[in-house]
Design an enzyme around this catalytic site. Structure first.
Site, mmCIF file in Angstrom:
data_model
loop_
_atom_site.group_PDB
_atom_site.id
_atom_site.type_symbol
_atom_site.label_atom_id
_atom_site.label_comp_id
_atom_site.label_asym_id
_atom_site.label_seq_id
_atom_site.Cartn_x
_atom_site.Cartn_y
_atom_site.Cartn_z
ATOM 1 N N PRO A 88 0.825 -1.227 0.000
ATOM 2 C CA PRO A 88 0.000 0.000 0.000
ATOM 3 C C PRO A 88 0.852 1.267 0.000
ATOM 4 C CG PRO A 88 -0.371 -1.306 2.006
ATOM 5 C CD PRO A 88 0.669 -2.016 1.207
ATOM 6 N N GLU A 116 1.561 -7.803 8.788
ATOM 7 C CA GLU A 116 1.603 -6.345 8.982
ATOM 8 C C GLU A 116 2.555 -5.656 8.019
ATOM 9 O OE1 GLU A 116 -0.577 -4.815 10.949
ATOM 10 O OE2 GLU A 116 -1.304 -6.848 11.252
ATOM 11 N N ARG A 153 -4.441 -8.165 -20.683
ATOM 12 C CA ARG A 153 -5.498 -7.666 -21.588
ATOM 13 C C ARG A 153 -4.920 -6.787 -22.703
ATOM 14 N NH1 ARG A 153 -10.610 -7.816 -20.248
ATOM 15 N NH2 ARG A 153 -11.149 -5.962 -21.442
ATOM 16 N N ASP A 168 -12.081 -0.387 -23.624
ATOM 17 C CA ASP A 168 -12.178 -0.439 -22.159
ATOM 18 C C ASP A 168 -12.241 0.953 -21.541
ATOM 19 O OD1 ASP A 168 -12.142 -3.148 -21.880
ATOM 20 O OD2 ASP A 168 -10.046 -3.306 -21.287
HETATM 21 N N1 ADE Z 1 -0.898 -5.108 -0.103
HETATM 22 C C1 ADE Z 1 -1.780 -4.683 0.821
HETATM 23 N N2 ADE Z 1 -2.505 -3.639 0.366
HETATM 24 C C2 ADE Z 1 -2.056 -3.397 -0.902
HETATM 25 C C3 ADE Z 1 -2.400 -2.450 -1.894
HETATM 26 N N3 ADE Z 1 -3.349 -1.524 -1.697
HETATM 27 N N4 ADE Z 1 -1.745 -2.499 -3.069
HETATM 28 C C4 ADE Z 1 -0.768 -3.406 -3.275
HETATM 29 N N5 ADE Z 1 -0.395 -4.337 -2.385
HETATM 30 C C5 ADE Z 1 -1.034 -4.330 -1.202
#
Ligand code: ADE
Length: 238
Positions: A88, A116, A153, A168
């Site tokens: 993230p 985590e 794709r 798309d």
């Molecule tokens: N792992 C956990 N959340 C994620 C996300 N939003 N994008 C990529 N990998 C992740």
């Protein structure tokens, strides 16, 4: 194009890729996906891949060793590949980045974390850190699948109808227009007349208007750098 995935849940990847467009691309030999279980790269007899965080805090952290061993194993063939860590904290994945990956990378390694987080030092061995959106998943597997699916794709020949990827959402910079199929009338909900008219010019204009309308309603942030023609249609809609 080749994808190699490092994960502690190989089944998640293996199951998804068998189906639909991806399954067909694999059968046609356009794409290759190899999945590696990180637990096969531990030196611990219990195949442990995580440990407590230094400094304390909740949850476990994935250790560097299995990632390092797996990456070195892949790199032994000395072939070029782009190493992407899913997290993230990464750069946001978009259709544009999918296009870039398709055009520039013959081989990609997608590295999935769990728990985590991952020991920060893993980042020294990757080329990019990528996030699929501003939310936290329980692991990188879904993100890896999102990347594989959207990149495949775009590979010429992966879709039955070459035009479908161009049609798309996002490919033209805004959201897709609405689609209809039979029946023509479902409990009084009718297919728009114009789509039955056979007038391709009119249909194209209607679709453009609808695409702009959808974008204005749900993703106005995408309405940048519009052509004078799109601006004119948009003004009519407002
Ligand atoms: N792992 C956990 N959340 C994620 C996300 N939003 N994008 C990529 N990998 C992740």
């Amino acid at each position: 194009m080749k994808f190699e995935v490092l994960t502690i849940f190989p089944e998640i990847i293996e199951c998804y890729i068998k189906h639909g467009v991806l399954g067909k691309a694999l059968n046609k030999g356009i794409v290759e996906v190899k999945v590696y279980n990180l637990r096969d790269f531990t030196s611990d007899k219990h195949k442990k891949v995580d440990d407590y965080p230094y400094g304390g805090g909740a949850g476990m952290v994935m250790q560097i060793e299995p990632f390092y061993n797996a990456i070195m194993h892949l790199k032994a063939d000395e072939k070029p590949r782009k190493l992407v860590l899913l997290s993230p904290q990464g750069r946001k994945f978009t259709q544009k980045l999918a296009q870039k990956f398709m055009e520039e990378s013959k081989a990609m390694v997608l590295i999935c974390g769990r728990y985590e987080g991952i020991d920060e030092r893993v980042k020294a061995f990757v080329d990019e850190e990528v996030s699929i959106g501003d939310y936290v998943l329980s692991g990188g597997e879904l993100a890896a699948l999102v990347i594989i699916d959207s990149v495949v794709r775009l590979i010429p020949g992966a879709l039955g109808d070459e035009l479908s990827a161009v049609e798309d959402s996002f490919m033209k910079g805004f959201l897709d227009y609405p689609h209809y199929t039979r029946p023509e009338d479902f409990k009084g909900m009718k297919v728009p007349e114009v789509l039955l008219s056979g007038d391709h010019k009119k249909i194209a204009l209607w679709r453009k208007r609808q695409a702009l309308k959808n974008t204005l309603k749900n993703r106005p942030d995408l309405l940048k750098n519009l052509s004078p023609e799109d601006m004119r249609i948009l003004k009519e809609l407002c």
